[in-house]
Write a protein that holds these residues in place. Structure first.
Motif, PDB file in Angstrom:
ATOM      1  N   SER B 114       0.827  -1.199   0.000  1.00  0.00           N
ATOM      2  CA  SER B 114       0.000   0.000   0.000  1.00  0.00           C
ATOM      3  C   SER B 114       0.861   1.249   0.000  1.00  0.00           C
ATOM      4  N   VAL B 191       4.553  -6.989  -9.996  1.00  0.00           N
ATOM      5  CA  VAL B 191       3.438  -7.322 -10.896  1.00  0.00           C
ATOM      6  C   VAL B 191       3.119  -6.071 -11.722  1.00  0.00           C
ATOM      7  N   LYS B 193       1.629  -2.963 -13.382  1.00  0.00           N
ATOM      8  CA  LYS B 193       0.481  -2.147 -12.970  1.00  0.00           C
ATOM      9  C   LYS B 193      -0.658  -2.192 -13.982  1.00  0.00           C
ATOM     10  N   TYR B 196      -3.580  -4.504 -13.282  1.00  0.00           N
ATOM     11  CA  TYR B 196      -4.538  -4.025 -12.277  1.00  0.00           C
ATOM     12  C   TYR B 196      -5.459  -2.979 -12.880  1.00  0.00           C
ATOM     13  N   ARG B 200      -9.443  -3.051 -13.132  1.00  0.00           N
ATOM     14  CA  ARG B 200     -10.239  -2.008 -12.484  1.00  0.00           C
ATOM     15  C   ARG B 200     -11.274  -1.460 -13.466  1.00  0.00           C
ATOM     16  N   ARG B 209      -9.280  -8.345  -7.275  1.00  0.00           N
ATOM     17  CA  ARG B 209      -7.991  -8.132  -7.942  1.00  0.00           C
ATOM     18  C   ARG B 209      -6.896  -8.907  -7.232  1.00  0.00           C
ATOM     19  N   MET B 217      -0.120 -14.229 -10.020  1.00  0.00           N
ATOM     20  CA  MET B 217       1.128 -13.644 -10.512  1.00  0.00           C
ATOM     21  C   MET B 217       2.298 -13.931  -9.572  1.00  0.00           C
TER      22      MET B 217
END
Lengths: 359, 307
Positions: B114, B191, B193, B196, B200, B209, B217
């Motif tokens: 995060s 992984v 981006k 993702y 999304r 996700r 992955m």
């Protein structure tokens, strides 16, 4: 878990509340991680506290948690211990002058001229007064028995020699595995991975026999701890190989066209690009030697002046086996790897390739 | 066809100058020679020797009285209730610790990806730190802090005292998640981006996700962590070896073997025990590698052997 910052693109009025929400979320998230870290590392402060605590504090179940010493009062040339004495006028801090089972004589430190005061009751039930006073005596006691500088020196010597051996051989093998087309390479590599997982017990008896007086007679020397590292270490080879493989071959080919031999390519092309992984591997080996106890107990048990630090401290701890000395030992052994880890955190296990997808 | 056969025949009679490929293989073999020699001397031969020993009644103090007794040690092992109990205890131990280690390390790794987290690097080092603390220290730190836990938390709350080692196991387990955590974290960070973003756009939530993109992955990293933990549960060490505590081992089978070896000095029987553990361990490893083909994602097809 990823947080979506771009959710709900509301009207301008709600933007402020959205930012506030975002801020609260971040704060809560960090607080959660902080709480986890505190719980995760909570035994460590107790180790430090314990190692600074005088021994008799552990014997008194009413003693405070923090390292402290009893409050004393000097009366007629003698050190008297101050207790909390419950009297009709509340709790008094009096020094115990003449203890006896049923009733005891106390001195009031604020008014010693008044002479001994008689108090009815068992003095053993009283709580002693303590003041915060960490002590280094435990360290002095432990260092007086365990020759820590000698063990430290031994460990550093063994670590240095085996470090050079294991790095040179592992780098060479990893280079061979990553850059050359060898028939059956796939099987050799599989064998390498299998070796990583072989439990040490299975080879213990025959290797012990090999090093014992029946064959090589290496017991009581550092050789059984050092010699195997000249053949490389399977895990380190694996890590190095994964990283060497990720370096593009263009540069080696350019160097090869310039007439560089395989060794030259390894030293001046591959290694400069692999500094983080080489540092990681070197540190992993250092931690291994520092924590080494298995082989030490087998081969150095009879040679006290040759023992390495982890094993030697463990043995010396058992002479005392009191809580504070155990913690002193624990602190002494763990402090060096922890310092090394923090000094090297920029390199250690960073940008390392273990699996294929990492870049 | 004839020409090919002829030239093969010719090369058998008169060895030709090594081709570039042969030369490359030779240099390569020269580089990996140290490990190959070490493998034969320090792994393969001792393992075979251990098997040989397990067929004898070899005792360290009287090596000259050794006799070949066939499979007697293995028969004895089958009848030995302590060995069976210890082996099951070992298996129970890793069934308990491996999932715990894996899940905690995975969740932590996910939390650390995060962008909201501050001081990431420092916290990472703190989490990793516990994995390099020598076994000597960990053991006594645990014992010592138990006393404090009792005085600070349990006695004031009138809770019963903790039964010694019940807690030591999960505690020690959690304090060795460092390598797995770092490996999975760096896999998660790498992984791409775009995947993702695409998910999304298609309306996948954070949890979806994570399950459908992150987990597949990073499956090679999960696999490697499993390998580390499995080896650790059998008393081995992959990345970090914290050594062990004298007269005490986390792996019951390991301590039983050591006891047979040093207290009873029955090396023949100890070798038989070690061989059984070795077989169980290797079977589990082969099962794990075999299952890897089904659930581990390998970016390039023929790289199954490259982890």
């Amino acid at each position: 878990m990823r947080f979506n910052r771009k959710t709900a693109p509301g009207p301008d009025a709600s933007r402020l509340s959205l930012r506030l929400w975002d801020f609260t979320g971040t704060a809560l998230f960090n607080l959660f991680v902080l709480l986890f870290l505190v719980a995760y590392l909570s035994p460590l402060p107790f180790m430090v506290i314990s190692s600074l605590t005088p021994h008799d504090q552990f014997l008194d179940s009413n003693a405070p948690i923090l390292p402290s010493k009893r409050v004393k009062f000097n009366y007629e040339g003698k050190d008297l211990i101050v207790y909390q004495v419950p009297t009709a006028e509340g709790i008094k801090h009096w020094a115990l002058y003449k203890p006896s089972r049923q009733s005891s004589l106390f001195i009031d430190p604020e008014n010693p001229e008044a002479g001994p005061i008689l108090w009815e009751g068992a003095w053993r039930t009283l709580r002693a007064n303590y003041t915060f006073a960490p002590t280094l005596d435990n360290f002095k006691d432990f260092f007086a028995v365990a020759n820590i500088p000698l063990y430290f020196k031994n460990t550093i010597i063994v670590a240095l020699i085996s470090e050079i051996a294991v790095l040179a051989s592992s780098i060479a093998v990893a280079y061979g595995l990553s850059r050359f087309r060898i028939p059956g390479l796939k099987y050799i590599f599989f064998l390498l991975i299998a070796t990583i997982m072989i439990p040490s017990n299975i080879t213990l008896v025959p290797t012990y026999y090999l090093y014992s007086g029946h064959m090589l007679n290496w017991i009581g020397t550092w050789l059984p701890l050092i010699a195997p590292h000249f053949f490389g270490s399977a895990v380190l080879i694996f890590l190095l190989r994964q990283n060497f493989k990720s370096i593009p071959r263009d540069l080696d080919e350019a160097a090869m066209l310039d007439g560089a031999g395989p060794l030259r390519i390894l030293i001046s092309v591959i290694l400069p690009q692999s500094i983080p992984v080489v540092v990681t591997v070197a540190l992993l080996h250092f931690f291994y030697i520092w924590n080494e106890t298995r082989l030490s107990s087998l081969y150095l048990g009879i040679a006290p002046h040759k023992q390495l630090i982890s094993f030697a401290v463990q043995r010396n701890q058992t002479y005392f086996f009191t809580p504070e000395i155990l913690m002193v030992g624990a602190l002494v052994v763990m402090i060096v790897p922890v310092i090394v880890l923090f000094l090297s955190q920029r390199f250690f296990m960073q940008d390392m390739i273990v699996t294929q997808i990492e870049k | 066809m004839d020409i090919v056969n002829q030239s093969r025949l010719w090369s058998r009679i008169k060895p030709a100058k090594p081709t570039r490929q042969q030369q490359e293989a030779r240099i390569g073999l020269l580089f990996i020679a140290p490990w190959l020699i070490g493998f034969v001397l320090l792994k393969a031969l001792p393992i075979l020797a251990a098997f040989g020993l397990s067929l004898t009644d070899f005792k360290m103090l009287t090596p000259e009285a050794t006799q070949f007794i066939g499979l007697e040690n293995y028969v004895r092992l089958l009848r030995d209730p302590v060995a069976g109990a210890n082996l099951f205890e070992s298996i129970r131990y890793f069934l308990l610790t491996i999932p715990l280690q894996l899940v905690v390390a995975l969740v932590l790794a996910a939390v650390f990806t995060s962008e909201r987290l501050k001081n990431k690097h420092f916290s990472q080092t703190l989490i990793f730190m516990t994995s390099i603390i020598p076994a000597t220290s960990v053991f006594f730190i645990f014992l010592g802090s138990l006393q404090y836990a009792e005085r600070l938390i349990l006695t004031p709350l009138n809770l019963p005292p903790i039964q010694g080692f019940d807690l030591f196991l999960p505690f020690m387990t959690l304090w060795s998640i460092g390598p797995g955590f770092l490996i999975m974290y760096s896999a998660m960070v790498s992984v791409p981006k775009e995947i993702y973003e695409a998910a999304r756009v298609d309306g996948a939530g954070p949890f979806t996700r994570f399950v459908l993109i992150t987990l597949p992955m990073i499956s090679p990293a999960i696999f490697f962590t499993l390998v580390i933990n499995l080896t650790g549960a059998f008393g081995g060490a992959v990345l970090l070896d914290r050594g062990y505590i004298l007269n005490f081992s986390l792996s019951p089978m390991e301590s039983y073997i050591n006891e047979t070896m040093f207290r009873e000095t029955e090396l023949g029987y100890a070798s038989a025990l070690a061989w059984v553990t070795f077989t169980v361990m290797m079977t589990l490893t082969i099962l794990l590698f075999w299952s890897a083909k089904r659930w581990v994602y390998f970016p390039e097809e023929d790289d199954v052997n490259e982890i």
